[in-house]
Design a protein around this motif. Structure first.
Motif, PDB file in Angstrom:
ATOM      1  N   HIS A   8     -13.038  -9.853  -2.317  1.00  0.00           N
ATOM      2  CA  HIS A   8     -12.826 -11.202  -2.843  1.00  0.00           C
ATOM      3  C   HIS A   8     -13.656 -11.399  -4.105  1.00  0.00           C
ATOM      4  O   HIS A   8     -14.718 -10.791  -4.269  1.00  0.00           O
ATOM      5  CB  HIS A   8     -13.184 -12.252  -1.796  1.00  0.00           C
ATOM      6  N   ALA A   9     -13.155 -12.265  -4.976  1.00  0.00           N
ATOM      7  CA  ALA A   9     -13.805 -12.470  -6.264  1.00  0.00           C
ATOM      8  C   ALA A   9     -15.134 -13.193  -6.128  1.00  0.00           C
ATOM      9  O   ALA A   9     -16.133 -12.805  -6.744  1.00  0.00           O
ATOM     10  CB  ALA A   9     -12.879 -13.240  -7.206  1.00  0.00           C
ATOM     11  N   HIS A  10     -15.157 -14.270  -5.336  1.00  0.00           N
ATOM     12  CA  HIS A  10     -16.353 -15.117  -5.210  1.00  0.00           C
ATOM     13  C   HIS A  10     -16.589 -15.478  -3.751  1.00  0.00           C
ATOM     14  O   HIS A  10     -15.637 -15.559  -2.971  1.00  0.00           O
ATOM     15  CB  HIS A  10     -16.188 -16.431  -5.988  1.00  0.00           C
ATOM     16  N   PRO A  11     -17.831 -15.782  -3.387  1.00  0.00           N
ATOM     17  CA  PRO A  11     -18.075 -16.337  -2.060  1.00  0.00           C
ATOM     18  C   PRO A  11     -17.382 -17.700  -1.961  1.00  0.00           C
ATOM     19  O   PRO A  11     -17.587 -18.550  -2.815  1.00  0.00           O
ATOM     20  CB  PRO A  11     -19.594 -16.488  -2.000  1.00  0.00           C
ATOM     21  N   ASP A  12     -16.561 -17.871  -0.988  1.00  0.00           N
ATOM     22  CA  ASP A  12     -15.697 -19.004  -0.607  1.00  0.00           C
ATOM     23  C   ASP A  12     -14.234 -18.644  -0.762  1.00  0.00           C
ATOM     24  O   ASP A  12     -13.372 -19.244  -0.118  1.00  0.00           O
ATOM     25  CB  ASP A  12     -16.012 -20.322  -1.334  1.00  0.00           C
ATOM     26  N   ASP A  13     -13.891 -17.641  -1.584  1.00  0.00           N
ATOM     27  CA  ASP A  13     -12.489 -17.228  -1.701  1.00  0.00           C
ATOM     28  C   ASP A  13     -11.960 -16.675  -0.380  1.00  0.00           C
ATOM     29  O   ASP A  13     -10.777 -16.844  -0.050  1.00  0.00           O
ATOM     30  CB  ASP A  13     -12.321 -16.173  -2.799  1.00  0.00           C
ATOM     31  N   GLU A  14     -12.820 -16.009   0.365  1.00  0.00           N
ATOM     32  CA  GLU A  14     -12.366 -15.456   1.645  1.00  0.00           C
ATOM     33  C   GLU A  14     -11.964 -16.572   2.608  1.00  0.00           C
ATOM     34  O   GLU A  14     -11.009 -16.442   3.384  1.00  0.00           O
ATOM     35  CB  GLU A  14     -13.443 -14.539   2.251  1.00  0.00           C
ATOM     36  N   THR A  18      -8.002 -15.559   3.073  1.00  0.00           N
ATOM     37  CA  THR A  18      -7.693 -14.552   4.095  1.00  0.00           C
ATOM     38  C   THR A  18      -8.484 -14.726   5.386  1.00  0.00           C
ATOM     39  O   THR A  18      -8.468 -13.839   6.240  1.00  0.00           O
ATOM     40  CB  THR A  18      -7.958 -13.127   3.554  1.00  0.00           C
ATOM     41  N   SER A  19      -9.157 -15.859   5.561  1.00  0.00           N
ATOM     42  CA  SER A  19     -10.042 -16.006   6.717  1.00  0.00           C
ATOM     43  C   SER A  19      -9.288 -15.965   8.042  1.00  0.00           C
ATOM     44  O   SER A  19      -9.832 -15.527   9.059  1.00  0.00           O
ATOM     45  CB  SER A  19     -10.858 -17.295   6.617  1.00  0.00           C
ATOM     46  N   GLY A  20      -8.022 -16.426   8.054  1.00  0.00           N
ATOM     47  CA  GLY A  20      -7.253 -16.361   9.287  1.00  0.00           C
ATOM     48  C   GLY A  20      -6.998 -14.929   9.723  1.00  0.00           C
ATOM     49  O   GLY A  20      -7.185 -14.575  10.900  1.00  0.00           O
ATOM     50  N   SER A  21      -6.575 -14.089   8.783  1.00  0.00           N
ATOM     51  CA  SER A  21      -6.342 -12.682   9.106  1.00  0.00           C
ATOM     52  C   SER A  21      -7.636 -11.983   9.502  1.00  0.00           C
ATOM     53  O   SER A  21      -7.644 -11.120  10.402  1.00  0.00           O
ATOM     54  CB  SER A  21      -5.724 -11.963   7.901  1.00  0.00           C
ATOM     55  N   MET A  22      -8.728 -12.347   8.847  1.00  0.00           N
ATOM     56  CA  MET A  22     -10.011 -11.729   9.168  1.00  0.00           C
ATOM     57  C   MET A  22     -10.413 -12.054  10.600  1.00  0.00           C
ATOM     58  O   MET A  22     -10.795 -11.168  11.374  1.00  0.00           O
ATOM     59  CB  MET A  22     -11.064 -12.197   8.163  1.00  0.00           C
ATOM     60  N   ALA A  23     -10.322 -13.347  10.957  1.00  0.00           N
ATOM     61  CA  ALA A  23     -10.697 -13.754  12.312  1.00  0.00           C
ATOM     62  C   ALA A  23      -9.764 -13.142  13.352  1.00  0.00           C
ATOM     63  O   ALA A  23     -10.205 -12.709  14.429  1.00  0.00           O
ATOM     64  CB  ALA A  23     -10.687 -15.276  12.414  1.00  0.00           C
ATOM     65  N   ARG A  24      -8.470 -13.095  13.049  1.00  0.00           N
ATOM     66  CA  ARG A  24      -7.518 -12.510  13.990  1.00  0.00           C
ATOM     67  C   ARG A  24      -7.775 -11.019  14.161  1.00  0.00           C
ATOM     68  O   ARG A  24      -7.725 -10.496  15.291  1.00  0.00           O
ATOM     69  CB  ARG A  24      -6.082 -12.757  13.507  1.00  0.00           C
ATOM     70  N   ASP A 238      -2.246 -32.080  10.440  1.00  0.00           N
ATOM     71  CA  ASP A 238      -0.939 -31.440  10.379  1.00  0.00           C
ATOM     72  C   ASP A 238      -0.686 -30.797   9.021  1.00  0.00           C
ATOM     73  O   ASP A 238      -0.063 -29.734   8.927  1.00  0.00           O
ATOM     74  CB  ASP A 238       0.174 -32.433  10.718  1.00  0.00           C
ATOM     75  N   VAL A 239      -1.197 -31.422   7.960  1.00  0.00           N
ATOM     76  CA  VAL A 239      -1.051 -30.860   6.618  1.00  0.00           C
ATOM     77  C   VAL A 239      -1.898 -29.589   6.497  1.00  0.00           C
ATOM     78  O   VAL A 239      -1.446 -28.574   5.957  1.00  0.00           O
ATOM     79  CB  VAL A 239      -1.448 -31.889   5.547  1.00  0.00           C
ATOM     80  N   PHE A 240      -3.129 -29.645   7.018  1.00  0.00           N
ATOM     81  CA  PHE A 240      -4.007 -28.466   6.986  1.00  0.00           C
ATOM     82  C   PHE A 240      -3.349 -27.298   7.729  1.00  0.00           C
ATOM     83  O   PHE A 240      -3.338 -26.163   7.251  1.00  0.00           O
ATOM     84  CB  PHE A 240      -5.356 -28.793   7.610  1.00  0.00           C
ATOM     85  N   ALA A 241      -2.768 -27.602   8.901  1.00  0.00           N
ATOM     86  CA  ALA A 241      -2.127 -26.545   9.687  1.00  0.00           C
ATOM     87  C   ALA A 241      -0.940 -25.947   8.943  1.00  0.00           C
ATOM     88  O   ALA A 241      -0.709 -24.728   8.991  1.00  0.00           O
ATOM     89  CB  ALA A 241      -1.688 -27.090  11.041  1.00  0.00           C
ATOM     90  N   ALA A 242      -0.178 -26.789   8.243  1.00  0.00           N
ATOM     91  CA  ALA A 242       0.963 -26.286   7.476  1.00  0.00           C
ATOM     92  C   ALA A 242       0.505 -25.417   6.318  1.00  0.00           C
ATOM     93  O   ALA A 242       1.125 -24.387   6.008  1.00  0.00           O
ATOM     94  CB  ALA A 242       1.798 -27.455   6.961  1.00  0.00           C
ATOM     95  N   MET A 243      -0.596 -25.808   5.668  1.00  0.00           N
ATOM     96  CA  MET A 243      -1.099 -25.062   4.525  1.00  0.00           C
ATOM     97  C   MET A 243      -1.779 -23.766   4.930  1.00  0.00           C
ATOM     98  O   MET A 243      -1.652 -22.745   4.250  1.00  0.00           O
ATOM     99  CB  MET A 243      -2.091 -25.928   3.735  1.00  0.00           C
ATOM    100  N   PHE A 244      -2.502 -23.794   6.043  1.00  0.00           N
ATOM    101  CA  PHE A 244      -3.382 -22.675   6.381  1.00  0.00           C
ATOM    102  C   PHE A 244      -2.980 -21.931   7.654  1.00  0.00           C
ATOM    103  O   PHE A 244      -3.714 -21.073   8.123  1.00  0.00           O
ATOM    104  CB  PHE A 244      -4.824 -23.174   6.502  1.00  0.00           C
ATOM    105  N   GLY A 245      -1.820 -22.251   8.205  1.00  0.00           N
ATOM    106  CA  GLY A 245      -1.377 -21.586   9.421  1.00  0.00           C
ATOM    107  C   GLY A 245      -0.706 -20.242   9.201  1.00  0.00           C
ATOM    108  O   GLY A 245      -0.450 -19.504  10.159  1.00  0.00           O
ATOM    109  N   THR A 246      -0.400 -19.932   7.943  1.00  0.00           N
ATOM    110  CA  THR A 246       0.161 -18.619   7.610  1.00  0.00           C
ATOM    111  C   THR A 246      -0.562 -18.063   6.391  1.00  0.00           C
ATOM    112  O   THR A 246      -1.065 -18.821   5.554  1.00  0.00           O
ATOM    113  CB  THR A 246       1.671 -18.683   7.298  1.00  0.00           C
ATOM    114  N   GLU A 247      -0.615 -16.756   6.308  1.00  0.00           N
ATOM    115  CA  GLU A 247      -1.143 -16.065   5.138  1.00  0.00           C
ATOM    116  C   GLU A 247      -0.115 -15.041   4.692  1.00  0.00           C
ATOM    117  O   GLU A 247       0.687 -14.560   5.501  1.00  0.00           O
ATOM    118  CB  GLU A 247      -2.491 -15.399   5.449  1.00  0.00           C
ATOM    119  N   HIS A 248      -0.133 -14.720   3.406  1.00  0.00           N
ATOM    120  CA  HIS A 248       0.926 -13.882   2.836  1.00  0.00           C
ATOM    121  C   HIS A 248       0.337 -12.694   2.082  1.00  0.00           C
ATOM    122  O   HIS A 248      -0.678 -12.839   1.381  1.00  0.00           O
ATOM    123  CB  HIS A 248       1.807 -14.716   1.908  1.00  0.00           C
TER     124      HIS A 248
END
Length: 266
Positions: A8-14, A18-24, A238-248
């Motif tokens: 990642h470029a900077h601390p907080d970008d993760e 990609t934090s969902g994939s990392m945790a999963r 609900d907006v947060f879940a829609a925005m951050f519930g998938t990663e690409h």
């Protein structure tokens, strides 16, 4: 289970990307390593200021470790470059900036970490870094070259944003009487490219809905970067879940067409 290295470029970008994939991945038994290209020294100061004798770099390193802790990341490493700032800032050309770094040298630093970890998967960014920030753009050639230099070549993935999904969510917000009418999700970003990548060019859509609590906690760990973090954490649930519930992710060389799946355990 695989060892996965995220650059990642900077601390907080993760946390935002990609934090969902990392945790999963951690939950499924993988070893996850976060590497930061820069120290984030041109980020925002914490609202209460810095403790006496502490630098912003010290503060952001501590935030990065806190985010890693909530995600379960087993190692945090640093390439040792300075934050280059936004496009056109004088910091772009400063000594030690990631933007100005020699690709071969930066890739060698990353490849050394890949070799230490015997990494199976390496994750970077799409060709324009998602939104054109100089440090994000630089991640792309560095990960590609590092994969070539590594003793054992890892599988390569590029984190991106789904431009078509962003457009759909933006239109839904407008239809509900929300959103900024002046913003255009297809407008050129810092480097002249629109945000993210069209669905047709994306390979993987990863379901991280079960990791929403960890995503929130990782963002919370980077509270000093208030301009972006407070906007994200201020979203309705609900907006947060829609925005951050998938990663690409884009997988170079893969068959075209986005499909749901889990590219970290295949």
């Amino acid at each position: 289970m695989p060892t996965i290295v995220f650059l990642h470029a900077h601390p907080d970008d993760e946390a935002s990307q990609t934090s969902g994939s990392m945790a999963r991945a951690v939950a499924e038994g993988s070893r996850v390593v976060t590497v930061f290209a820069t120290n984030g020294d041109h980020g925002e100061l914490p609202a209460a200021g810095l403790p006496e004798g502490e630098t912003l770099v010290d503060w952001r390193r501590r935030e990065a470790l806190a985010a890693a802790d909530v995600l379960g990341v087993q190692r945090v490493a640093w390439l040792g470059y300075a934050d280059s700032g936004m496009r056109g800032w004088e910091q772009n050309g400063a000594d030690g900036s990631f933007h100005g770094a020699d690709v071969e040298e930066a890739a060698r630093r990353l490849a050394d970490i890949l070799d230490e970890e015997d990494a199976d998967v390496l994750v970077g960014y799409d060709s324009h870094g998602g939104y054109g920030h100089p440090d994000h753009v630089k991640v792309h050639p560095v990960v590609h070259r590092a994969a070539e230099l590594a003793r054992r070549r890892p599988r390569l993935l590029e984190s991106t944003m789904n431009r078509d999904a962003v457009r759909r969510m933006y239109q839904a917000a407008l239809d509900a009487g929300m959103g900024d009418q002046a913003w255009d999700p297809d407008q050129p970003m810092d480097d002249g490219n629109p945000l993210g990548t069209p669905e047709a060019e994306i390979t993987w859509e990863v379901d991280v809905r079960d990791q929403i609590p960890q995503r929130r906690a990782a963002l919370e760990a980077h509270r000093s970067q208030a301009s972006d973090i407070e906007m994200m954490l201020g979203m309705p649930e609900d907006v947060f879940a829609a925005m951050f519930g998938t990663e690409h992710y884009i997988e170079p060389g893969a068959e075209p067409g986005m499909r749901p799946g889990w590219p970290f355990g295949d």
